[in-house]
Design an enzyme around this catalytic site. Structure first.
Site, mmCIF file in Angstrom:
data_model
loop_
_atom_site.group_PDB
_atom_site.id
_atom_site.type_symbol
_atom_site.label_atom_id
_atom_site.label_comp_id
_atom_site.label_asym_id
_atom_site.label_seq_id
_atom_site.Cartn_x
_atom_site.Cartn_y
_atom_site.Cartn_z
ATOM 1 N N CYS A 1 -4.711 -5.222 3.882
ATOM 2 C CA CYS A 1 -4.714 -3.766 4.076
ATOM 3 C C CYS A 1 -5.911 -3.335 4.927
ATOM 4 O O CYS A 1 -5.795 -2.442 5.764
ATOM 5 C CB CYS A 1 -4.741 -3.043 2.735
ATOM 6 S SG CYS A 1 -3.244 -3.288 1.749
ATOM 7 N N CYS B 1 4.622 -6.569 3.806
ATOM 8 C CA CYS B 1 4.106 -5.820 2.652
ATOM 9 C C CYS B 1 4.573 -4.373 2.641
ATOM 10 O O CYS B 1 4.459 -3.697 1.627
ATOM 11 C CB CYS B 1 2.580 -5.889 2.598
ATOM 12 S SG CYS B 1 1.736 -4.965 3.881
#
Length: 149
Positions: free
Chosen positions: A105, A36
């Site tokens: 995240c 990512c």
């Protein structure tokens, strides 16, 4: 495709807390996810077992910045033992949720704090095998990030 972000996520993204560097940090941890592209670096200042200051630098999306900011808020002023117990789920809940594709995240934020704590222990000459094993295990997994083939 627009994502549904909570007001708290947007607030921590637009006005992140505890951004910066601690030059004489007692512990520094850096983690990243090649899939990512998010990279987080956490700095800790610890006195008498209490996290006196915490700063972060994050290169990434809105969720990466927001989770870094919230994670630092959650451990500031807390004993090291409490910071070790911080979970990515606690970060997500404190932000009133994240889109499912962005939960990784919060995992990175948890890992960055634990990496900084592992560095702190190492600098203190303290072996924390459980923490080191957890970090090694975390490094081997992609935490739900899907390949976009």
């Amino acid at each position: 495709m627009a994502m549904d972000y909570s007001e708290k996520v947007m607030e921590h993204f637009a006005h992140p807390h505890n951004v910066g560097v601690i030059e004489d940090a007692d512990g520094v941890g850096e983690v990243g996810n090649a899939k990512c592209g998010d990279i987080m670096k956490m700095y800790l200042k610890i006195r008498d077992g209490i996290i006196e200051d915490v700063k972060f630098q994050t290169f990434g999306c809105a969720s990466a910045i927001a989770t870094s900011s919230m994670a630092t808020d959650l451990i500031m002023g807390k004993p090291v033992e409490d910071a070790l117990k911080l979970t990515n789920q606690a970060v997500v809940e404190a932000l009133d949720g994240l889109p499912a594709v962005k939960v990784h995240c919060s995992v990175l934020a948890e890992q960055a704090i634990k990496a900084a704590l592992a560095d702190y222990y190492k600098r203190q000459g303290i072996e924390n095998e459980e923490l080191n094993a957890r970090l090694a295990c975390d490094a081997e997994h992609d935490h739900g990030v899907e390949d976009e083939d």
